[in-house]
Design a protein around this motif. Sequence first.
Motif, PDB file in Angstrom:
ATOM      1  N   THR A   1      22.632  79.583  70.107  1.00 59.62           N
ATOM      2  CA  THR A   1      22.611  78.992  68.582  1.00 59.62           C
ATOM      3  C   THR A   1      23.881  79.310  68.061  1.00 59.62           C
ATOM      4  O   THR A   1      24.311  78.617  67.041  1.00 59.62           O
ATOM      5  N   GLY A   2      24.541  80.668  68.209  1.00 60.39           N
ATOM      6  CA  GLY A   2      25.664  81.011  67.749  1.00 60.39           C
ATOM      7  C   GLY A   2      25.339  81.766  66.099  1.00 60.39           C
ATOM      8  O   GLY A   2      26.202  81.680  65.488  1.00 60.39           O
ATOM      9  N   SER A   3      23.994  81.742  66.052  1.00 61.93           N
ATOM     10  CA  SER A   3      23.506  82.001  64.569  1.00 61.93           C
ATOM     11  C   SER A   3      22.312  82.556  64.606  1.00 61.93           C
ATOM     12  O   SER A   3      21.353  82.538  65.707  1.00 61.93           O
TER      13      SER A   3
ATOM     14  N   GLU B   1      24.373  75.489  64.532  1.00 64.66           N
ATOM     15  CA  GLU B   1      25.603  75.444  65.190  1.00 64.66           C
ATOM     16  C   GLU B   1      25.298  74.631  66.528  1.00 64.66           C
ATOM     17  O   GLU B   1      24.052  74.802  67.023  1.00 64.66           O
ATOM     18  N   GLU B   2      26.185  73.901  67.070  1.00 64.98           N
ATOM     19  CA  GLU B   2      26.143  73.226  68.333  1.00 64.98           C
ATOM     20  C   GLU B   2      26.314  74.146  69.278  1.00 64.98           C
ATOM     21  O   GLU B   2      27.223  75.224  69.397  1.00 64.98           O
TER      22      GLU B   2
ATOM     23  N   SER C   1      19.219  74.757  65.895  1.00 75.35           N
ATOM     24  CA  SER C   1      20.529  75.499  65.640  1.00 75.35           C
ATOM     25  C   SER C   1      21.165  74.944  64.456  1.00 75.35           C
ATOM     26  O   SER C   1      21.498  73.763  64.715  1.00 75.35           O
TER      27      SER C   1
END
Length: 119
Positions: A37-39, A69-70, A67
């Motif tokens: 998710t980067g998050s 984020e991509e 998410s």
Amino acid sequence: MSDSINLHEDPRFATVAADLERIRQEIIAKGKLLPLTGSKDGDVVILFDSYGEGKEAEPSILIEVTSPEEFNGAETLLDEFEDYVIDALEVASREWSQEVTELLGDDRPVILLINGEEV
């Protein structure tokens, strides 16, 4: 699995529903979502449900990641995450009754979705 089975309403599946939630919480607590998710704001839900359109729909295990984020990571991250969930389900399923295991079936494809898109 019959279309009429509801993991959250049928008491036979109480252990399964509890295990799915426990696995979800472990994924979050161990930071397994962050690479996807980067998050820290991502979430995951694991479902026994049908996947596909119309007559093509088949009983599946859905791993739904949401998410803000991509996903821009390597395919190996997806494989590792999916393997982690499959392994956790395998361990949990050893404690499910034979009736529940038979109703859920043992030949379900695993579908990983990120923000609704199959990856």
